[in-house]
Design an enzyme around this catalytic site. Sequence first.
Site, PDB file in Angstrom:
ATOM      1  N   ARG A  26      11.243  -0.643  11.598  1.00 18.23           N
ATOM      2  CA  ARG A  26      10.090  -0.351  12.442  1.00 18.23           C
ATOM      3  C   ARG A  26      10.026  -1.324  13.609  1.00 18.23           C
ATOM      4  O   ARG A  26      10.258  -2.525  13.423  1.00 18.23           O
ATOM      5  CB  ARG A  26       8.804  -0.458  11.605  1.00 18.23           C
ATOM      6  N   ARG A  33      -0.660  -8.389  13.376  1.00 21.99           N
ATOM      7  CA  ARG A  33      -1.232  -7.363  12.490  1.00 21.99           C
ATOM      8  C   ARG A  33      -2.072  -8.015  11.385  1.00 21.99           C
ATOM      9  O   ARG A  33      -3.125  -7.517  10.998  1.00 21.99           O
ATOM     10  CB  ARG A  33      -0.110  -6.510  11.881  1.00 21.99           C
ATOM     11  N   ARG A  93      12.439  -5.536   5.688  1.00 19.29           N
ATOM     12  CA  ARG A  93      12.523  -4.152   5.189  1.00 19.29           C
ATOM     13  C   ARG A  93      13.212  -3.212   6.182  1.00 19.29           C
ATOM     14  O   ARG A  93      13.142  -3.400   7.389  1.00 19.29           O
ATOM     15  CB  ARG A  93      11.145  -3.630   4.808  1.00 19.29           C
ATOM     16  N   ARG A 128      -9.804   0.884   8.388  1.00 18.40           N
ATOM     17  CA  ARG A 128      -9.464  -0.476   8.804  1.00 18.40           C
ATOM     18  C   ARG A 128     -10.594  -1.148   9.553  1.00 18.40           C
ATOM     19  O   ARG A 128     -10.462  -2.300   9.950  1.00 18.40           O
ATOM     20  CB  ARG A 128      -8.244  -0.439   9.719  1.00 18.40           C
ATOM     21  N   LYS A 152       0.843  -1.210   0.000  1.00 19.89           N
ATOM     22  CA  LYS A 152       0.000   0.000   0.000  1.00 19.89           C
ATOM     23  C   LYS A 152       0.876   1.257   0.000  1.00 19.89           C
ATOM     24  O   LYS A 152       0.677   2.166  -0.801  1.00 19.89           O
ATOM     25  CB  LYS A 152      -0.927   0.026   1.236  1.00 19.89           C
TER      26      LYS A 152
END
Length: 214
Positions: free
Chosen positions: A160, A171, A126, A87, A13
């Site tokens: 993160r 998540r 990442r 969400r 996204k």
Amino acid sequence: MNIVLLGPPGAGKGTQAARLQAQRGMIQMSTGDMLREAVAKGSPVGIEAKAVMAAGKLVSDAIVSALIGERLDAAGTHGAIFDGFPRTREQAEALDLLLSERDRSLDYVIELEVEEDALVRRIVGRFTCANCCAPYHDEYARPLTEGVCDQCGATEFVRRPDDNEATVRRRMAEYRAKTEPILPYYEQRGLVRRVDGMASVEQVAAQIDAILDS
Ligand code: AP5
């Protein structure tokens, strides 16, 4: 044009929203980025959101809807890409209200379809440049010179705190339980379009462009 990019963590996204902002002048509205900014500043919203985000759970509907409302005003009449919002059903209804109060409406809800195990690899690998936020990945996108950002030359990188496997699984579970069920809300209005999120970044971009230009 106002669009929602919907998909589980790591679906791409943010990658696609940033591209659309750069190429089409639309405004990326990422509630994840807004919340991380609030956490970094230590604002009241950030203090409330910090532990919730670290646990991989959802921040309250009232907080994120208020954040979007503020940014919509600041964004003026440029088209918006809602990235990571809504969400929940409550957030979807709040978004409709926020848009209609400004004589605007949604054009498309684009769902990025992906496989969960591949997503975990995408997310856990990442990292970003600590200076300019350029995105990298341990396997797919390492800096050209090891330890040096291709974009700005900085040598510090960050990950993160919610990008570890256990939190990513949490998540994903939140996505399946609370976000996927809002699809019928948009399907009944004919707004949903699906793209293959497992394709390359360029191929996903082409699929999205074809929808927006149709
Ligand atoms: P948020 O920041 O929105 O995170 P997320 O939805 O979990 O999504 P990600 O940012 O992890 O992934 P993405 O889909 O943007 O993928 P990306 O492009 O980065 O939310 C974080 C937290 O904030 C939530 O858990 C919650 O606590 C809170 N929150 C946020 N919004 C909220 C809301 N509305 N309500 C309540 N709480 C909220 O790509 C991932 C990786 O894959 C990158 O390395 C990228 O380079 C790579 N990649 C992308 N596309 C491809 C591709 N096609 N092929 C190969 N690699 C790819």
